[in-house]
Design a protein around this motif. Structure first.
Motif, mmCIF file in Angstrom:
data_model
loop_
_atom_site.group_PDB
_atom_site.id
_atom_site.type_symbol
_atom_site.label_atom_id
_atom_site.label_comp_id
_atom_site.label_asym_id
_atom_site.label_seq_id
_atom_site.Cartn_x
_atom_site.Cartn_y
_atom_site.Cartn_z
ATOM 1 N N TRP A 1 0.808 -1.204 0.000
ATOM 2 C CA TRP A 1 0.000 0.000 0.000
ATOM 3 C C TRP A 1 0.848 1.263 0.000
ATOM 4 C CZ3 TRP A 1 -1.297 -3.420 4.271
ATOM 5 C CH2 TRP A 1 -2.361 -4.274 3.975
ATOM 6 N N GLU A 2 0.596 2.151 -0.970
ATOM 7 C CA GLU A 2 1.195 3.488 -0.881
ATOM 8 C C GLU A 2 0.603 4.200 0.332
ATOM 9 O OE1 GLU A 2 -0.035 2.566 -4.066
ATOM 10 O OE2 GLU A 2 1.986 2.137 -4.832
ATOM 11 N N MET A 3 -0.672 3.940 0.583
ATOM 12 C CA MET A 3 -1.313 4.429 1.798
ATOM 13 C C MET A 3 -2.623 3.678 1.970
ATOM 14 S SD MET A 3 -1.268 6.007 4.549
ATOM 15 C CE MET A 3 0.438 6.315 4.168
ATOM 16 N N GLY A 4 -2.608 2.646 2.805
ATOM 17 C CA GLY A 4 -3.813 1.891 3.090
ATOM 18 C C GLY A 4 -4.626 2.599 4.156
ATOM 19 N N LEU A 5 -5.922 2.624 4.000
ATOM 20 C CA LEU A 5 -6.807 3.230 5.000
ATOM 21 C C LEU A 5 -7.548 2.140 5.745
ATOM 22 C CD1 LEU A 5 -8.248 5.655 6.334
ATOM 23 C CD2 LEU A 5 -9.945 5.493 4.505
ATOM 24 N N VAL A 6 -7.449 2.161 7.051
ATOM 25 C CA VAL A 6 -8.198 1.240 7.895
ATOM 26 C C VAL A 6 -9.576 1.847 8.120
ATOM 27 C CG1 VAL A 6 -8.346 0.192 10.176
ATOM 28 C CG2 VAL A 6 -6.122 0.436 9.051
ATOM 29 N N PRO A 7 -10.637 1.147 7.733
ATOM 30 C CA PRO A 7 -11.984 1.686 7.971
ATOM 31 C C PRO A 7 -12.250 1.858 9.466
ATOM 32 C CG PRO A 7 -12.048 -0.190 6.475
ATOM 33 C CD PRO A 7 -10.662 -0.125 7.026
ATOM 34 N N LYS A 8 -13.015 2.870 9.796
ATOM 35 C CA LYS A 8 -13.333 3.181 11.191
ATOM 36 C C LYS A 8 -13.913 1.964 11.911
ATOM 37 C CE LYS A 8 -16.072 6.471 13.875
ATOM 38 N NZ LYS A 8 -16.933 7.651 13.794
ATOM 39 N N ALA A 9 -14.709 1.175 11.213
ATOM 40 C CA ALA A 9 -15.347 0.007 11.819
ATOM 41 C C ALA A 9 -14.338 -1.028 12.301
ATOM 42 C CB ALA A 9 -16.310 -0.635 10.814
ATOM 43 N N ALA A 10 -13.141 -1.031 11.745
ATOM 44 C CA ALA A 10 -12.117 -1.997 12.149
ATOM 45 C C ALA A 10 -11.507 -1.670 13.499
ATOM 46 C CB ALA A 10 -11.020 -2.060 11.092
ATOM 47 N N LEU A 11 -11.694 -0.448 13.962
ATOM 48 C CA LEU A 11 -11.122 -0.018 15.239
ATOM 49 C C LEU A 11 -12.065 -0.456 16.361
ATOM 50 C CD1 LEU A 11 -10.007 3.527 14.076
ATOM 51 C CD2 LEU A 11 -8.639 1.428 14.150
ATOM 52 N N SER A 12 -12.207 -1.758 16.498
ATOM 53 C CA SER A 12 -13.204 -2.350 17.390
ATOM 54 C C SER A 12 -12.746 -2.377 18.847
ATOM 55 C CB SER A 12 -13.490 -3.780 16.930
ATOM 56 O OG SER A 12 -12.337 -4.586 17.131
ATOM 57 N N ARG A 13 -13.713 -2.458 19.724
ATOM 58 C CA ARG A 13 -13.421 -2.538 21.158
ATOM 59 C C ARG A 13 -12.514 -3.726 21.498
ATOM 60 N NH1 ARG A 13 -14.474 -1.106 26.226
ATOM 61 N NH2 ARG A 13 -15.007 -2.672 27.773
ATOM 62 N N PRO A 14 -12.786 -4.942 20.995
ATOM 63 C CA PRO A 14 -11.894 -6.059 21.342
ATOM 64 C C PRO A 14 -10.433 -5.806 20.930
ATOM 65 C CG PRO A 14 -13.925 -6.907 20.413
ATOM 66 C CD PRO A 14 -13.951 -5.408 20.228
ATOM 67 N N LEU A 15 -10.232 -5.237 19.762
ATOM 68 C CA LEU A 15 -8.860 -4.944 19.337
ATOM 69 C C LEU A 15 -8.270 -3.824 20.184
ATOM 70 C CD1 LEU A 15 -6.511 -5.445 17.377
ATOM 71 C CD2 LEU A 15 -7.527 -3.723 15.887
ATOM 72 N N ASN A 16 -9.042 -2.775 20.408
ATOM 73 C CA ASN A 16 -8.554 -1.659 21.225
ATOM 74 C C ASN A 16 -8.195 -2.105 22.631
ATOM 75 O OD1 ASN A 16 -8.832 0.253 19.159
ATOM 76 N ND2 ASN A 16 -10.936 0.666 19.698
ATOM 77 N N LEU A 17 -8.963 -3.041 23.196
ATOM 78 C CA LEU A 17 -8.681 -3.530 24.554
ATOM 79 C C LEU A 17 -7.325 -4.218 24.654
ATOM 80 C CD1 LEU A 17 -12.020 -4.946 26.011
ATOM 81 C CD2 LEU A 17 -10.503 -3.252 27.045
ATOM 82 N N LEU A 18 -6.853 -4.762 23.565
ATOM 83 C CA LEU A 18 -5.531 -5.393 23.583
ATOM 84 C C LEU A 18 -4.414 -4.367 23.776
ATOM 85 C CD1 LEU A 18 -5.859 -7.954 20.644
ATOM 86 C CD2 LEU A 18 -5.738 -8.479 23.097
#
Length: 139
Positions: free
Chosen positions: A91-108
């Motif tokens: 990726w020259e610049m990959g965008l992570v969709p907002k929905a991917a920033l989930s609570r389970p991942l953030n809790l890690l």
């Protein structure tokens, strides 16, 4: 020339509008392709967290442009290191969709379970971005 990985976070400025994200992505993809920079951008509507990879002078020049970009404020460098290989070479610049920033991942990686990039250590920010890279397709 060695490869560098830079991870920073910032907050959107008061003048930031949703259309600015499209402009940022378009200009970043073009400029990064020309400079052989790869990377990943997370954006939740309030905070940016971005990883840039490439040659030292190219990454430094790109970060200098971001530092002067009025759409960002409160920029904080989370990590700057020499790397053996790129993590985001596709990726020259990959965008992570907002929905991917989930609570389970953030809790890690955060104490609150919210996307709080300012509270992440360099290692946590790197691991968080790698988890996003492997977990889902990017836009």
């Amino acid at each position: 020339m060695s490869l560098i990985q830079l991870i920073y976070t910032s907050t959107v400025s008061e003048t930031f509008e949703e259309k600015d994200l499209t402009a940022i992505l378009a200009s970043a993809k073009k400029a990064n392709a020309e400079a052989n920079i790869t990377g990943l951008l997370c954006f939740d509507g309030n905070f940016f967290m971005q990883c840039l990879e490439g040659g030292r002078s190219q990454v430094n020049a790109t970060y200098a442009k971001i530092l002067s970009d009025k759409r960002h404020q409160a920029l904080e460098l989370l990590s700057y290191s020499t790397i053996d290989k790129r993590s985001y070479s596709q990726w020259e610049m990959g965008l992570v969709p907002k929905a991917a920033l989930s609570r389970p991942l953030n809790l890690l990686y955060t104490a609150s379970g919210l996307f709080e990039p300012y509270s992440m250590s360099a290692a946590s920010a790197d691991q968080f971005l790698r988890a996003l890279r492997t977990a889902m397709p990017l836009l």
